[in-house]
Design a protein around this motif. Structure first.
Motif, PDB file in Angstrom:
ATOM      1  N   ASP A  90       0.841  -1.187   0.000  1.00  0.00           N
ATOM      2  CA  ASP A  90       0.000   0.000   0.000  1.00  0.00           C
ATOM      3  C   ASP A  90       0.884   1.248   0.000  1.00  0.00           C
ATOM      4  OD1 ASP A  90      -1.561   2.242   1.540  1.00  0.00           O
ATOM      5  OD2 ASP A  90      -3.099   0.798   0.924  1.00  0.00           O
ATOM      6  N   ALA A  91       0.397   2.310  -0.620  1.00  0.00           N
ATOM      7  CA  ALA A  91       1.186   3.538  -0.749  1.00  0.00           C
ATOM      8  C   ALA A  91       1.650   4.075   0.596  1.00  0.00           C
ATOM      9  CB  ALA A  91       0.366   4.598  -1.487  1.00  0.00           C
ATOM     10  N   VAL A  92       0.851   3.912   1.650  1.00  0.00           N
ATOM     11  CA  VAL A  92       1.231   4.444   2.952  1.00  0.00           C
ATOM     12  C   VAL A  92       2.501   3.773   3.471  1.00  0.00           C
ATOM     13  CG1 VAL A  92      -0.123   2.830   4.359  1.00  0.00           C
ATOM     14  CG2 VAL A  92       0.295   5.157   5.196  1.00  0.00           C
ATOM     15  N   ALA A  93       2.764   2.546   3.024  1.00  0.00           N
ATOM     16  CA  ALA A  93       3.970   1.839   3.467  1.00  0.00           C
ATOM     17  C   ALA A  93       5.225   2.414   2.836  1.00  0.00           C
ATOM     18  CB  ALA A  93       3.858   0.356   3.147  1.00  0.00           C
ATOM     19  N   ARG A  94       5.075   3.161   1.780  1.00  0.00           N
ATOM     20  CA  ARG A  94       6.245   3.773   1.125  1.00  0.00           C
ATOM     21  C   ARG A  94       6.601   5.124   1.741  1.00  0.00           C
ATOM     22  NH1 ARG A  94       3.560   1.142  -3.140  1.00  0.00           N
ATOM     23  NH2 ARG A  94       2.520   2.988  -3.960  1.00  0.00           N
ATOM     24  N   HIS A  95       5.785   5.578   2.669  1.00  0.00           N
ATOM     25  CA  HIS A  95       6.113   6.816   3.374  1.00  0.00           C
ATOM     26  C   HIS A  95       7.328   6.588   4.253  1.00  0.00           C
ATOM     27  CE1 HIS A  95       5.563  10.692   5.283  1.00  0.00           C
ATOM     28  NE2 HIS A  95       5.610  10.109   6.480  1.00  0.00           N
ATOM     29  N   GLN A  96       8.326   7.439   4.108  1.00  0.00           N
ATOM     30  CA  GLN A  96       9.584   7.263   4.842  1.00  0.00           C
ATOM     31  C   GLN A  96       9.485   7.864   6.241  1.00  0.00           C
ATOM     32  OE1 GLN A  96      12.142   5.400   3.813  1.00  0.00           O
ATOM     33  NE2 GLN A  96      10.883   4.962   2.008  1.00  0.00           N
ATOM     34  N   THR A  97       9.940   7.112   7.210  1.00  0.00           N
ATOM     35  CA  THR A  97       9.965   7.554   8.591  1.00  0.00           C
ATOM     36  C   THR A  97      11.256   7.076   9.227  1.00  0.00           C
ATOM     37  OG1 THR A  97       8.879   7.338  10.747  1.00  0.00           O
ATOM     38  CG2 THR A  97       8.647   5.488   9.227  1.00  0.00           C
ATOM     39  N   ARG A  98      11.752   7.825  10.201  1.00  0.00           N
ATOM     40  CA  ARG A  98      12.986   7.429  10.886  1.00  0.00           C
ATOM     41  C   ARG A  98      12.726   6.440  12.018  1.00  0.00           C
ATOM     42  NH1 ARG A  98      13.811  13.080  10.153  1.00  0.00           N
ATOM     43  NH2 ARG A  98      15.514  13.540   8.693  1.00  0.00           N
ATOM     44  N   ALA A  99      11.481   6.302  12.426  1.00  0.00           N
ATOM     45  CA  ALA A  99      11.164   5.393  13.532  1.00  0.00           C
ATOM     46  C   ALA A  99      11.487   3.950  13.151  1.00  0.00           C
ATOM     47  CB  ALA A  99       9.695   5.528  13.905  1.00  0.00           C
ATOM     48  N   LYS A 100      11.938   3.177  14.125  1.00  0.00           N
ATOM     49  CA  LYS A 100      12.330   1.785  13.894  1.00  0.00           C
ATOM     50  C   LYS A 100      11.161   0.816  14.046  1.00  0.00           C
ATOM     51  CE  LYS A 100      16.775   2.777  13.591  1.00  0.00           C
ATOM     52  NZ  LYS A 100      17.539   2.567  12.340  1.00  0.00           N
ATOM     53  N   SER A 101      10.191   1.189  14.864  1.00  0.00           N
ATOM     54  CA  SER A 101       9.027   0.388  15.250  1.00  0.00           C
ATOM     55  C   SER A 101       9.308  -0.454  16.488  1.00  0.00           C
ATOM     56  CB  SER A 101       8.508  -0.500  14.121  1.00  0.00           C
ATOM     57  OG  SER A 101       7.631   0.248  13.276  1.00  0.00           O
ATOM     58  N   VAL A 102       8.546  -0.147  17.531  1.00  0.00           N
ATOM     59  CA  VAL A 102       8.694  -0.835  18.819  1.00  0.00           C
ATOM     60  C   VAL A 102       8.069  -2.220  18.757  1.00  0.00           C
ATOM     61  CG1 VAL A 102       8.693   1.336  20.098  1.00  0.00           C
ATOM     62  CG2 VAL A 102       6.528   0.141  19.733  1.00  0.00           C
ATOM     63  N   PHE A 103       8.573  -3.099  19.613  1.00  0.00           N
ATOM     64  CA  PHE A 103       7.992  -4.414  19.866  1.00  0.00           C
ATOM     65  C   PHE A 103       7.696  -5.214  18.596  1.00  0.00           C
ATOM     66  CE2 PHE A 103       6.546  -2.169  23.847  1.00  0.00           C
ATOM     67  CZ  PHE A 103       7.443  -2.813  24.673  1.00  0.00           C
ATOM     68  N   MET A 104       8.718  -5.416  17.785  1.00  0.00           N
ATOM     69  CA  MET A 104       8.579  -6.425  16.745  1.00  0.00           C
ATOM     70  C   MET A 104       8.529  -7.788  17.429  1.00  0.00           C
ATOM     71  SD  MET A 104       8.395  -4.740  13.967  1.00  0.00           S
ATOM     72  CE  MET A 104       8.292  -6.221  12.976  1.00  0.00           C
ATOM     73  N   GLY A 105       7.681  -8.660  16.943  1.00  0.00           N
ATOM     74  CA  GLY A 105       7.555  -9.983  17.533  1.00  0.00           C
ATOM     75  C   GLY A 105       7.968 -11.062  16.553  1.00  0.00           C
ATOM     76  N   TYR A 106       9.007 -11.801  16.884  1.00  0.00           N
ATOM     77  CA  TYR A 106       9.463 -12.932  16.074  1.00  0.00           C
ATOM     78  C   TYR A 106       9.032 -14.207  16.792  1.00  0.00           C
ATOM     79  CZ  TYR A 106      12.388  -9.878  13.182  1.00  0.00           C
ATOM     80  OH  TYR A 106      12.842  -8.912  12.317  1.00  0.00           O
TER      81      TYR A 106
END
Length: 428
Positions: A90-106
């Motif tokens: 989706d186009a919104v996913a191509r928006h660039q941000t410096r945030a890393k994203s908290v709490f990735m779950g593997y």
């Protein structure tokens, strides 16, 4: 204490001691929420949220999970990978941000012993992975169930340090995007938050943020207003949104104000749509299993080897291969591209023709079956054996903490008596 003498297989099969101090858990929950009346609202959820039995894993398996996470994130950092994945997002996913994203779950299926070399696999990656703060709370309520475990139970100081790490993570998300002024306001956002099963965790985060000098709200997206180039909640301008929504691309009309604030860089959103597209879209697992594609992207052979050994073979189901997968269905799990929480996920040997018609129509991956680990929680003639998976909570490629989820059925759930979140102790 030397924990080398602990037989990990025997512990997970034969130790029925209760390590959870329920009174200590109740005290910690009430203190963590900071409001006795609110604690009464969530007390009824506790019996199925936390298991009384810990899981022990060998250090080698824990290190193996960390190596795979590092290898995967090194691929995600490649411009060729990002271009490939974002081109179909989706186009919104191509928006660039410096945030890393908290709490990735593997999330992994990991067998406790080393006797089964095939008993290991990355099942999925999730953004907004819930439970990290609940599991910190669970750690405060542990008691050593036997001498071999005593050295593994975390101290209060260690749990305090972990919670401080969580706050520092949010502060870092803010500094990466807005270094010129301090973070002041946070909104924890989910649809109908009080109805969410993990609502207790929202209350815990709200109190944790407040204890560190931040004004914190728990909000439904409908409470957010985009006005005057700012995002508002209850008349207060919001700096950072801790995003717990499962509308990962923010496409629902109710999320329009949040989406606009994000696209205008008026708020730090974490986790964000790009992180979901790059890491949690399940089509990525098929890409990461494709040697030709990885080679073309410039992924080193050593990295490819780690991925091959740790990611169960995954393919996108298409009309061209649907007949093959139907014939081999007992060997696979079938999952929707943007699925979460086990929803619309099917074990192949349980499939009906009706459901298969939906899968074959598109939007699903087929993932080779890897058996989950097992934890026996009661002995004797009525012995009860539960499955478990292991979640690695990760920020910026670093594993912050581990938790197991004990369950019965096809996928993880919080409905199994004796199941729920369980601490993971690491042996040798």
């Amino acid at each position: 204490m030397n924990t080398a003498h602990l037989n990990i297989d025997n512990f997970n099969r034969e130790c029925f001691c209760v390590s959870l101090d329920e009174q200590a858990l109740a005290r910690s929950m009430a203190e963590g929420i900071g409001h006795a009346a609110l604690f009464d609202l969530v007390r009824d959820r506790l019996p199925s949220m936390f298991s009384a039995r810990p899981v022990v894993l060998p250090q080698a398996q824990v290190q193996r999970m960390a190596r795979l996470i590092s290898a995967l994130e090194s691929v995600v950092a490649l411009p060729t990978y990002r271009e490939e994945v974002l081109s179909r997002s989706d186009a919104v996913a191509r928006h660039q941000t410096r945030a890393k994203s908290v709490f990735m779950g593997y999330d992994f299926h990991v067998h406790a012993g080393d006797q089964d070399p095939g008993g290991f696999g990355l099942i999925e990656v999730n953004t907004n992975a819930g439970g990290a703060l609940l599991n910190a709370l669970l750690a405060r309520a542990q008691r050593a169930c036997c001498p071999e475990i005593e050295a593994m139970v975390p101290t209060g100081a260690q749990v305090d340090a972990l919670e401080a790490t969580f706050v520092a993570m949010f502060q870092n998300e803010w500094r990466l995007s807005q270094p010129e002024r301090p973070l002041k306001t946070v909104a924890i956002v989910d649809a109908s938050p009080e109805q969410q099963y993990l609502y207790p965790e929202f209350l815990l985060f709200q109190n944790l943020f407040k204890r560190h000098g931040l004004q914190a709200f728990i909000a439904d997206p409908a409470q957010l207003v985009w006005r005057d180039q700012q995002l508002w909640c209850e008349g207060v301008a919001i700096d950072l949104v801790y995003n717990r929504l499962t509308d990962f691309a923010l496409t629902e009309p109710a999320h329009a104000h949040l989406r606009e604030a994000y696209l205008q860089d008026a708020v730090v959103l974490t986790p964000h749509p790009q992180a979901h597209a790059l890491l949690a879209d399940k089509r990525n697992l098929a890409l990461l299993c494709n040697a030709d594609t990885l080679t073309a992207m410039g992924v080193p052979e050593a990295t490819q080897a780690v991925l091959r050994e740790g990611i169960p073979h995954t393919e996108v189901v298409t009309p061209a291969n649907a007949e093959r997968f139907w014939a081999q269905r007992k060997q696979f799990f079938f999952k929707p591209f943007a699925g979460y929480g086990g929803k619309a996920t099917y074990r192949g040997d349980k499939l009906t023709h009706r459901v298969w018609g939906e899968i074959a129509a598109g939007g699903y991956i087929a993932q080779a079956f890897v058996a989950p680990g097992e934890r026996t929680i009661s002995g004797g003639e009525s012995a009860q054996v539960l499955k478990f998976d292991v979640r690695n909570y990760v920020y910026d490629g670093q594993v912050q903490s581990l938790a197991a989820r004990l369950y019965q059925g096809q996928t993880t759930n919080f409905r199994t008596p004796g199941g729920g979140f369980a601490p993971v102790y690491v042996g040798y």
